[in-house]
Design a protein around this motif. Structure first.
Motif, PDB file in Angstrom:
ATOM      1  N   SER A  98     -15.153  -3.838  11.579  1.00  0.00           N
ATOM      2  CA  SER A  98     -13.944  -4.670  11.464  1.00  0.00           C
ATOM      3  C   SER A  98     -13.309  -4.903  12.832  1.00  0.00           C
ATOM      4  O   SER A  98     -13.377  -4.045  13.714  1.00  0.00           O
ATOM      5  CB  SER A  98     -12.928  -4.000  10.537  1.00  0.00           C
ATOM      6  OG  SER A  98     -12.392  -2.834  11.140  1.00  0.00           O
ATOM      7  N   GLN A 101      -9.224   2.700  -0.190  1.00  0.00           N
ATOM      8  CA  GLN A 101      -7.767   2.622  -0.133  1.00  0.00           C
ATOM      9  C   GLN A 101      -7.303   1.611   0.917  1.00  0.00           C
ATOM     10  O   GLN A 101      -7.973   1.395   1.922  1.00  0.00           O
ATOM     11  CB  GLN A 101      -7.181   3.992   0.204  1.00  0.00           C
ATOM     12  CG  GLN A 101      -7.560   5.078  -0.779  1.00  0.00           C
ATOM     13  CD  GLN A 101      -7.069   4.794  -2.176  1.00  0.00           C
ATOM     14  OE1 GLN A 101      -5.878   4.548  -2.394  1.00  0.00           O
ATOM     15  NE2 GLN A 101      -7.974   4.827  -3.146  1.00  0.00           N
ATOM     16  N   SER A 102      -6.164   1.021   0.680  1.00  0.00           N
ATOM     17  CA  SER A 102      -5.527   0.177   1.692  1.00  0.00           C
ATOM     18  C   SER A 102      -4.356   0.940   2.285  1.00  0.00           C
ATOM     19  O   SER A 102      -3.842   1.891   1.684  1.00  0.00           O
ATOM     20  CB  SER A 102      -5.043  -1.139   1.083  1.00  0.00           C
ATOM     21  OG  SER A 102      -4.108  -0.892   0.053  1.00  0.00           O
ATOM     22  N   TRP A 103      -3.942   0.531   3.465  1.00  0.00           N
ATOM     23  CA  TRP A 103      -2.824   1.181   4.121  1.00  0.00           C
ATOM     24  C   TRP A 103      -2.165   0.200   5.068  1.00  0.00           C
ATOM     25  O   TRP A 103      -2.747  -0.813   5.461  1.00  0.00           O
ATOM     26  CB  TRP A 103      -3.262   2.437   4.855  1.00  0.00           C
ATOM     27  CG  TRP A 103      -4.143   2.206   6.056  1.00  0.00           C
ATOM     28  CD1 TRP A 103      -3.750   2.079   7.360  1.00  0.00           C
ATOM     29  CD2 TRP A 103      -5.572   2.040   6.059  1.00  0.00           C
ATOM     30  NE1 TRP A 103      -4.830   1.858   8.182  1.00  0.00           N
ATOM     31  CE2 TRP A 103      -5.966   1.829   7.400  1.00  0.00           C
ATOM     32  CE3 TRP A 103      -6.542   2.048   5.059  1.00  0.00           C
ATOM     33  CZ2 TRP A 103      -7.294   1.618   7.759  1.00  0.00           C
ATOM     34  CZ3 TRP A 103      -7.869   1.847   5.419  1.00  0.00           C
ATOM     35  CH2 TRP A 103      -8.235   1.642   6.749  1.00  0.00           C
ATOM     36  N   LYS A 104      -0.965   0.517   5.446  1.00  0.00           N
ATOM     37  CA  LYS A 104      -0.198  -0.296   6.375  1.00  0.00           C
ATOM     38  C   LYS A 104      -0.157   0.409   7.720  1.00  0.00           C
ATOM     39  O   LYS A 104      -0.086   1.636   7.773  1.00  0.00           O
ATOM     40  CB  LYS A 104       1.224  -0.496   5.816  1.00  0.00           C
ATOM     41  CG  LYS A 104       2.158  -1.306   6.699  1.00  0.00           C
ATOM     42  CD  LYS A 104       3.546  -1.329   6.073  1.00  0.00           C
ATOM     43  CE  LYS A 104       4.574  -1.968   7.008  1.00  0.00           C
ATOM     44  NZ  LYS A 104       5.957  -1.829   6.502  1.00  0.00           N
ATOM     45  N   LYS A 115     -18.731   1.225   3.025  1.00  0.00           N
ATOM     46  CA  LYS A 115     -17.310   1.047   3.359  1.00  0.00           C
ATOM     47  C   LYS A 115     -16.994   1.557   4.761  1.00  0.00           C
ATOM     48  O   LYS A 115     -16.111   1.013   5.438  1.00  0.00           O
ATOM     49  CB  LYS A 115     -16.426   1.718   2.308  1.00  0.00           C
ATOM     50  CG  LYS A 115     -16.458   0.977   0.977  1.00  0.00           C
ATOM     51  CD  LYS A 115     -15.675   1.718  -0.103  1.00  0.00           C
ATOM     52  CE  LYS A 115     -15.791   0.973  -1.428  1.00  0.00           C
ATOM     53  NZ  LYS A 115     -15.146   1.733  -2.536  1.00  0.00           N
ATOM     54  N   PRO A 140       0.845  -1.206   0.000  1.00  0.00           N
ATOM     55  CA  PRO A 140       0.000   0.000   0.000  1.00  0.00           C
ATOM     56  C   PRO A 140       0.877   1.253   0.000  1.00  0.00           C
ATOM     57  O   PRO A 140       1.950   1.256   0.616  1.00  0.00           O
ATOM     58  CB  PRO A 140      -0.791  -0.117   1.305  1.00  0.00           C
ATOM     59  CG  PRO A 140      -0.669  -1.544   1.725  1.00  0.00           C
ATOM     60  CD  PRO A 140       0.629  -2.034   1.174  1.00  0.00           C
ATOM     61  N   ARG A 156      -8.240   6.891   9.008  1.00  0.00           N
ATOM     62  CA  ARG A 156      -8.516   5.492   8.644  1.00  0.00           C
ATOM     63  C   ARG A 156      -9.895   5.363   8.003  1.00  0.00           C
ATOM     64  O   ARG A 156     -10.075   4.654   7.016  1.00  0.00           O
ATOM     65  CB  ARG A 156      -8.430   4.609   9.893  1.00  0.00           C
ATOM     66  CG  ARG A 156      -7.030   4.460  10.491  1.00  0.00           C
ATOM     67  CD  ARG A 156      -7.064   3.653  11.772  1.00  0.00           C
ATOM     68  NE  ARG A 156      -5.746   3.470  12.354  1.00  0.00           N
ATOM     69  CZ  ARG A 156      -5.405   3.817  13.600  1.00  0.00           C
ATOM     70  NH1 ARG A 156      -6.320   4.403  14.393  1.00  0.00           N
ATOM     71  NH2 ARG A 156      -4.189   3.607  14.048  1.00  0.00           N
ATOM     72  N   ALA A 196     -10.604   4.113   4.223  1.00  0.00           N
ATOM     73  CA  ALA A 196     -11.492   2.965   4.006  1.00  0.00           C
ATOM     74  C   ALA A 196     -12.648   3.349   3.086  1.00  0.00           C
ATOM     75  O   ALA A 196     -12.973   2.622   2.138  1.00  0.00           O
ATOM     76  CB  ALA A 196     -12.018   2.455   5.346  1.00  0.00           C
TER      77      ALA A 196
END
Length: 210
Positions: free
Chosen positions: A196, A27-30, A189, A2, A19, A23
């Motif tokens: 989650s 998008q993804s992230w680390k 989303k 990401p 975040r 989301a």
């Protein structure tokens, strides 16, 4: 890999709005989780521009300050209003969110037991401006500014959610804010993110107060 990395403590704190934004924008992230032990050792703190987290990586770009990070993401994804006037109003909202967040953080970390009752008593005064802003925009049936989501919506939503934990009835006298919160958390989303395990298990604050 990401393109985005959030370097922060194992709490929601000042990163949950970004975040949520990432989301909701698909998008993804680390996450690089910084424990208290790592932070106390000193080298990471010394390397941070202001000696504090969050730190945010967008490829080769390193950013600090949570609101600067939100504004950067807003410009990236078109979440800063449709024109200069809307952008100015989005800033007005976000600065109001920051004012109340600072009051909340002070309560949580310095005066929780002695100050909670007075804080809750004063909370309607601090929430009323957001109800007013909603009432001035499409009768409160849209977003906080204009007809598309902005970075201030994610920041305000996070602020409202953590205050509903602090004082579950805090929105009872604010019908527009109540409806607004329900609409935003129902976005697919955002709902998936809030449901989650990463979000649910992550404490709001670092000292167990909420």
């Amino acid at each position: 890999m990401p393109p985005y990395t959030i370097v922060y403590f194992p709490v929601r704190g000042r990163c949950e709005a970004m975040r949520m934004l990432l989301a909701d924008q698909g998008q993804s992230w680390k996450e690089e989780v910084v424990t208290g032990e790592i932070w106390q050792k000193g080298p990471l703190k010394a390397s941070c521009l202001y000696g504090q987290l969050p730190k945010f990586q967008d490829g080769d770009l390193t950013l600090y300050q949570s609101n600067a990070i939100l504004r950067h993401l807003a410009r990236t994804f078109g979440l800063y209003g449709k024109n200069q006037e809307e952008a100015a109003l989005v800033d007005v909202v976000n600065d109001g969110v920051e004012d109340l967040r600072c009051k909340y953080v002070t309560l949580i970390y310095t005066n929780y037991e002695a100050g909670k009752n007075d804080y809750v008593k004063a909370l309607p005064t601090h929430l009323k401006p957001f109800e007013t802003l909603l009432s001035q925009n499409q009768g409160g049936q849209a977003f906080i500014v204009g007809d598309q989501i902005s970075f201030a919506d994610y920041n305000l939503l996070d602020l409202l959610l953590i205050h509903q934990v602090l004082d579950p009835g805090c929105l009872e006298n604010f019908p527009l804010l109540t409806g607004y919160t329900k609409r935003l958390v129902a976005r697919p989303k955002i709902k998936a993110f809030l449901d989650s395990p990463e979000h649910v298990k992550r404490p709001i604050n670092g000292n167990g107060k909420q």
